[in-house]
Scaffold this active site. Structure first.
Site, PDB file in Angstrom:
ATOM      1  N   ALA A 126       0.796  -1.224   0.000  1.00 40.71           N
ATOM      2  CA  ALA A 126       0.000   0.000   0.000  1.00 40.71           C
ATOM      3  C   ALA A 126       0.830   1.276   0.000  1.00 40.71           C
ATOM      4  O   ALA A 126       0.290   2.374   0.148  1.00 40.71           O
ATOM      5  CB  ALA A 126      -0.928   0.001   1.210  1.00 40.71           C
ATOM      6  N   ASN A 184       2.328  -4.400   8.181  1.00 41.22           N
ATOM      7  CA  ASN A 184       2.850  -4.592   6.824  1.00 41.22           C
ATOM      8  C   ASN A 184       3.577  -3.363   6.308  1.00 41.22           C
ATOM      9  O   ASN A 184       4.680  -3.451   5.769  1.00 41.22           O
ATOM     10  CB  ASN A 184       1.708  -4.955   5.875  1.00 41.22           C
ATOM     11  CG  ASN A 184       1.394  -6.439   5.891  1.00 41.22           C
ATOM     12  OD1 ASN A 184       1.846  -7.171   6.766  1.00 41.22           O
ATOM     13  ND2 ASN A 184       0.629  -6.891   4.930  1.00 41.22           N
ATOM     14  N   HIS A 214      -1.006   7.520   3.816  1.00 48.82           N
ATOM     15  CA  HIS A 214       0.361   7.254   4.247  1.00 48.82           C
ATOM     16  C   HIS A 214       1.275   8.335   3.664  1.00 48.82           C
ATOM     17  O   HIS A 214       1.281   8.566   2.454  1.00 48.82           O
ATOM     18  CB  HIS A 214       0.839   5.883   3.766  1.00 48.82           C
ATOM     19  CG  HIS A 214       0.026   4.741   4.281  1.00 48.82           C
ATOM     20  ND1 HIS A 214      -0.013   4.374   5.610  1.00 48.82           N
ATOM     21  CD2 HIS A 214      -0.784   3.865   3.634  1.00 48.82           C
ATOM     22  CE1 HIS A 214      -0.803   3.335   5.763  1.00 48.82           C
ATOM     23  NE2 HIS A 214      -1.291   3.006   4.580  1.00 48.82           N
TER      24      HIS A 214
END
Length: 262
Positions: A126, A184, A214
């Site tokens: 991601a 992760n 993020h």
């Protein structure tokens, strides 16, 4: 390239649909799917008819097949169970990178790949910017990496808040222990860069947003960079980022290409 698959959830179905049905990656097929659970003997045959693969109910049987790469896209427990088995004689693409928070397991897998001449691939998932971090790390030229993960407040807090709230600030090691659902992203970033002790993580609950954001910042002898990702959820599962599935597909595709951009 013949692929073996462990996990038929959101990401597994995405790969089966795009690789076996839509033929997104030429000369590449998921030919085998492993599930050792008793209920799989009822469920896998139905999926096999739809997506044209051979079901396997034993890891040893899968590893004796002619698959070139085994893809794990199930969960951390499954990754911890099967990675040491698979890497004895097959290359592996590991999706549940959170399994590698166990340093002993990481060292064990590293030794297995060296001993057996196999490879363990970790997709970006991601996030992005890992190429810059890995390049900056060369010659010890990477000085700082900071990850800010901003999530909808209800995903991190039980109480309602009107303003954003910092729920964690510290290194990646502590972040992974306290917020395993972020493992992760934090682990992948740490492995690419400065490690879990030196990678800084800030986690923020924000009532004004409806998706995960993020932001990654890096600084070193190369200069500075910042990358921000606002990830849309998977169309079939809001708990999974759509970019994660695309990242895995892209990683598999790169293994087939003669000209590779990393």
């Amino acid at each position: 390239m013949k692929l073996g698959l462990i996990g038929t959830g959101t990401i597994g179905r995405f790969l089966l649909e795009n690789i076996n049905i839509k033929d997104i990656i030429p000369d590449c097929n998921i030919t085998a799917v492993l599930d050792e659970r008793p209920k799989a003997r009822h469920e896998l045959p139905r999926l096999a008819k739809t997506f044209h693969f051979t079901p396997f109910y034993s890891a040893e049987e899968l590893l004796q097949s002619d698959v070139d790469l085994v893809i794990e896209c199930a969960n951390v427990k499954t990754a911890q169970q099967y990675a040491p088995i698979v890497l004895r004689n097959k290359n592996m693409l590991l999706i549940s990178v959170g399994a590698l928070v166990d340093v002993k397991l990481l060292d064990h897998l590293d030794n297995l790949t060296k001993t057996n001449q196999t490879k363990l691939y970790l997709p970006p998932g991601a996030i992005g910017g890992l190429d810059i971090i890995q390049a900056g790390k060369m010659l010890d030229g990477l000085n700082e990496v900071v990850l800010e993960t901003r999530k909808p407040a209800h995903a991190l807090l039980e109480e309602q808040v009107e303003c954003e709230k910092i729920v964690f600030s510290g290194n990646a090691k502590s972040a992974i222990e306290k917020f395993p659902k972020n493992a992760n992203v934090a682990i992948t970033l740490s492995l690419a860069g400065l490690g879990i002790d030196k990678t800084q993580v800030n986690i923020i609950a924000d009532p004004q947003i409806d998706k995960n954001i993020h932001t990654i910042k890096g600084r070193g002898e190369f200069g500075e960079f910042m990358i921000r990702l606002k990830n849309n959820p998977s169309p079939t599962n809001p708990k999974t980022s759509h970019l994660t599935s695309l990242s895995i597909l892209s990683t598999i595709h790169s293994l087939q290409k003669q000209i590779v951009i990393r």
